[in-house]
Each structure stands twice: as structure tokens, then as C-alpha cells.
Design an enzyme around this catalytic site. Structure first.
Site, PDB file in Angstrom:
ATOM      1  N   THR A   1      -2.219  -0.208   3.853  1.00 20.59           N
ATOM      2  CA  THR A   1      -1.844  -1.628   3.887  1.00 20.59           C
ATOM      3  C   THR A   1      -1.471  -2.164   2.502  1.00 20.59           C
ATOM      4  O   THR A   1      -0.899  -3.250   2.394  1.00 20.59           O
ATOM      5  CB  THR A   1      -3.019  -2.478   4.404  1.00 20.59           C
ATOM      6  OG1 THR A   1      -4.108  -2.358   3.471  1.00 20.59           O
ATOM      7  CG2 THR A   1      -3.476  -2.016   5.773  1.00 20.59           C
TER       8      THR A   1
ATOM      9  N   ARG B   1      -6.862  -0.057  -3.731  1.00 18.95           N
ATOM     10  CA  ARG B   1      -5.756  -0.412  -2.839  1.00 18.95           C
ATOM     11  C   ARG B   1      -5.820   0.470  -1.616  1.00 18.95           C
ATOM     12  O   ARG B   1      -5.785   1.693  -1.730  1.00 18.95           O
ATOM     13  CB  ARG B   1      -4.421  -0.150  -3.542  1.00 18.95           C
ATOM     14  CG  ARG B   1      -3.951  -1.298  -4.352  1.00 18.95           C
ATOM     15  CD  ARG B   1      -2.454  -1.275  -4.556  1.00 18.95           C
ATOM     16  NE  ARG B   1      -1.968  -0.085  -5.242  1.00 18.95           N
ATOM     17  CZ  ARG B   1      -0.697   0.108  -5.541  1.00 18.95           C
ATOM     18  NH1 ARG B   1       0.197  -0.783  -5.214  1.00 18.95           N
ATOM     19  NH2 ARG B   1      -0.308   1.191  -6.171  1.00 18.95           N
TER      20      ARG B   1
ATOM     21  N   ASP C   1       1.170   5.857 -13.011  1.00 18.98           N
ATOM     22  CA  ASP C   1      -0.168   5.370 -12.659  1.00 18.98           C
ATOM     23  C   ASP C   1      -0.958   5.147 -13.948  1.00 18.98           C
ATOM     24  O   ASP C   1      -1.322   6.095 -14.640  1.00 18.98           O
ATOM     25  CB  ASP C   1      -0.878   6.394 -11.765  1.00 18.98           C
ATOM     26  CG  ASP C   1      -2.181   5.836 -11.218  1.00 18.98           C
ATOM     27  OD1 ASP C   1      -3.060   5.455 -12.029  1.00 18.98           O
ATOM     28  OD2 ASP C   1      -2.325   5.752  -9.986  1.00 18.98           O
TER      29      ASP C   1
ATOM     30  N   ASP D   1      -4.464   6.871 -14.215  1.00 13.82           N
ATOM     31  CA  ASP D   1      -4.345   8.318 -14.438  1.00 13.82           C
ATOM     32  C   ASP D   1      -3.917   8.627 -15.864  1.00 13.82           C
ATOM     33  O   ASP D   1      -4.397   9.576 -16.476  1.00 13.82           O
ATOM     34  CB  ASP D   1      -3.347   8.930 -13.451  1.00 13.82           C
ATOM     35  CG  ASP D   1      -3.970   9.183 -12.088  1.00 13.82           C
ATOM     36  OD1 ASP D   1      -5.213   9.169 -11.987  1.00 13.82           O
ATOM     37  OD2 ASP D   1      -3.202   9.375 -11.122  1.00 13.82           O
TER      38      ASP D   1
END
Ligand code: URA
Length: 209
Positions: free
Chosen positions: A108, A104, A200, A203
């Protein structure tokens, strides 16, 4: 619009709650994710075509159903999709596995592709695209667009958590792709994370926080 299948089985919901807890260790997060993937595999494969084949039991010959067609293909959206793969393969051990690498863009939030590898004979395969988190939906939509270019027989999308924004984006881009999820959360925060979410996923799976 594509269908959204909300998997509400108590075992799925219980394990998801354990995963959401910030106190969950890397080890238990990873184990629970694979257990959930195996449970969700039953739901996402429920309508797979079967055909009767002739077999011999120790007593007689019979016609008995087996999964029809070429091997099912799981496509992992790297890297968090890999966290569900062992669980899925424990239920469908003959499946083929493809990988899509997308990151990602932090500004944006759009998906940028860096890796794409699929099994051969995609035009005869049913595909289940896997990513634990359907957040903005940009990566999911980009991955499905790329996978469609290989001409598979069908595509489904399997995630653990979905944000309403992600569902809308994926449905708008691919109204023919059903979505399977264990939860639909409130929304996204300013960083594109699902809230309340679980943080996340990559992670937490790989211990890289
Ligand atoms: N990816 C994650 O791992 N978590 C989120 O909440 C959103 C995207």
C-alpha cells in the site's frame, strides 16, 4: 499551504551531487549526509527565537542574544533520519532527540508505526522532523500527526530530497509545517523511489544493500 524552502547554497548542491553518484562508498555517503545536515541546520534554525541575556565579558557587562526557550528537538524518522543526526547535533549540541519508527507497507506504501519516543516537555519545544527522503509523504505525514499529538510549540520538516508527490501529501495533511529540502526531484517510480534520486538512503547510510 506551507512554505517549501529550497536550500540552493553551492556547498549543499555540490555535496548532494557527490551523494547521488552510485559510485559513492558507504563511508563517503554517510560523511556527506552529515556534512549536509550540518549545513542545512543553519537554514532550518535561521528564525529561532533569541533573547538578550546579561553576561560579563572580561571588560564589562553587556546584553547579548542567546537562543530562547526550551531545547530544540530533532525527531529522526527511523532509520534513515539517524544518518543526519550527528551533523545536526554538531551544530546544535544541546538539542534533544526523539525517534519515530515507521515502515512502508510494500503493497500500500502506507506508513505503519512501530516505535515512538519523545523528550519530556514537548509542549514547550520547537521540533525539526528529519528524514533524508520525502518520497510519497505518507511516513512524513504520519510522523507529524503523531508528533502533533504531543503538542509542540512548532514543527518543521527537514529532508535532503523531495518528490513533488511527497510535498503535496505533506502540505495537504499539515499545511502549517514548512518543508526544507536541498532538491525537488522529478517524481516517484513504480516502487515509490524518488527519481533520479539517490537510491535507498537507509541502505546507503548503513551499508545494508
Ligand atoms: N526512501 C529512500 O530511501 N529512497 C527513495 O528514493 C524513497 C524513499
Amino acid at each position: 499551504m506551507s512554505q517549501v524552502h529550497h536550500i540552493t547554497h553551492p556547498l549543499v548542491q555540490h555535496k548532494l551531487t557527490l551523494m547521488r553518484m552510485k559510485s559513492a562508498s558507504t563511508n563517503s555517503f554517510r560523511r556527506l549526509l552529515n556534512e549536509l545536515a550540518a549545513l542545512m541546520a543553519y537554514e532550518v534554525t535561521r528564525d529561532m527565537p533569541v533573547a538578550d541575556v546579561e553576561i560579563e565579558t572580561p571588560l564589562e557587562t553587556m546584553l547579548s542574544p542567546m537562543i530562547d526557550g526550551k531545547k530544540l528537538t530533532f525527531v529522526s524518522i527511523l532509520r534513515a533520519g539517524n544518518g543526519m543526526m550527528d551533523g545536526l547535533l554538531s551544530v546544535v549540541p544541546n538539542a534533544r532527540v526523539g525517534h519515530v519508527g515507521l515502515y512502508r507497507d510494500p503493497q500500500t506504501l502506507q506508513a505503519v508505526e512501530y516505535y515512538f519516543k519523545m523528550p519530556t516537555g514537548m509542549n514547550e519545544r520547537d521540533v525539526i522532523v528529519v528524514d533524508p527522503m520525502l518520497a510519497t509523504g505518507n511516513s512524513a505525514a504520519a510522523a507529524v500527526t503523531k508528533i502533533k499529538s504531543t503538542g509542540p510549540r512548532s514543527i518543521k520538516f527537514l529532508c535532503l530530497l523531495a518528490a513533488p508527490e511527497g510535498i503535496r501529501t505533506l502540505q495537504a495533511a499539515h499545511p502549517d509545517v514548512p518543508i526544507y529540502t536541498a532538491a525537488i526531484d522529478r517524481g516517484l517510480n513504480d516502487h515509490g523511489y524518488i527519481v533520479p534520486g539517490l537510491g535507498d538512503a537507509g541502505d546507503r547510510i548503513f551499508g545494508t544493500q
